[in-house]
Design an enzyme around this catalytic site. Structure first.
Site, short mmCIF file in Angstrom:
data_model
loop_
_atom_site.label_atom_id
_atom_site.label_comp_id
_atom_site.label_asym_id
_atom_site.label_seq_id
_atom_site.Cartn_x
_atom_site.Cartn_y
_atom_site.Cartn_z
N ARG A 231 8.73 -1.96 -14.55
CA ARG A 231 8.28 -0.95 -15.52
C ARG A 231 9.46 -0.40 -16.31
NH1 ARG A 231 4.00 1.94 -11.41
NH2 ARG A 231 2.26 0.54 -11.82
N HIS B 174 9.45 5.22 -3.75
CA HIS B 174 8.43 4.73 -4.67
C HIS B 174 7.44 5.86 -4.95
CE1 HIS B 174 5.70 2.02 -6.67
NE2 HIS B 174 4.73 2.24 -5.78
N SER C 273 0.82 -1.21 0.00
CA SER C 273 0.00 0.00 0.00
C SER C 273 0.86 1.26 0.00
CB SER C 273 -0.95 -0.01 1.19
OG SER C 273 -0.22 -0.14 2.40
N ASN C 274 0.31 2.33 -0.59
CA ASN C 274 0.98 3.63 -0.65
C ASN C 274 0.52 4.53 0.49
OD1 ASN C 274 2.64 3.34 -2.94
ND2 ASN C 274 0.89 3.57 -4.28
#
Length: 196
Positions: A38, A62, A6-7
């Site tokens: 990515r 992040h 989770s952010n």
């Protein structure tokens, strides 16, 4: 072992490490694994090669302004990708990597789609099978990369004990400065925890 997905991921990892009462090696933030995937995807597309032949690492926080795609360290089957990409292409790949989550959110309404699940699953598999794979993960630093009392994305060996070793890369002065700037930004977010 707790894997944080989770952010804001760096701050959530720091918070978990602070309150969980577990050994720091058992607290792992997934973000760098996703960001590096990515990065490799954008490199493979730009070079029109198999992503399986690309190695690339994103360190730091992040977040769109805190991650550091290490293009000078990226390779195509051990050959530096910088031999095949001009400066403009390299900068485009770096920029696209940094806004990868925001790009997905614009297209899908969320960045929490297949890739975060796949990255989390890869970490869990390496733990359960004791694979000793090298991932970029958000972990507690105690002097590594010149930082302490912070959780940031760095290359780590993942096995049955959680993260087992931090691998320190030989960063250029510019890369180290970017890492330090990333740490300052993450610390600003961490400071919000003091108000709770």
């Amino acid at each position: 072992i707790i894997v944080i997905i989770s952010n804001p991921m760096d701050t959530m990892t720091y918070l978990t490490k602070s309150i969980a009462g577990l050994d720091k090696h058992r607290i792992i933030g997934m973000g760098g694994t996703l960001d590096s995937a990515r990065f490799k995807c954008y490199l493979a597309k730009a070079m029109d090669v198999s992503i399986n032949d690309i190695s690339g690492t994103v360190i730091g926080g992040h977040g769109d302004t805190t991650m550091i795609p290490l293009i000078k360290h990226a390779t195509w089957n051990s050959i530096p990708v910088t031999q095949f990409l001009d400066e403009a292409q390299q900068q485009t790949i770096i920029n696209d990597t940094m806004v990868g989550g925001a790009t997905l959110t614009k297209l899908l309404g969320t960045s929490a789609w297949y890739a975060p699940g796949a990255a989390g699953a890869a970490l869990v598999e390496s733990i359960v099978r004791d694979e000793k794979k090298l991932f970029t993960c958000c972990v507690s630093l105690d002097g590594e990369y010149g930082q302490s009392d912070i959780c940031l994305g760095v290359p780590v060996v993942i096995g049955k004990n959680g993260w087992e070793q931090i691998v320190e890369m030989d960063l250029s002065a510019d890369e180290q400065a970017a890492f330090n700037k990333s740490a300052d930004a993450v610390r600003s977010m961490n400071d919000v925890l003091k108000t709770l």
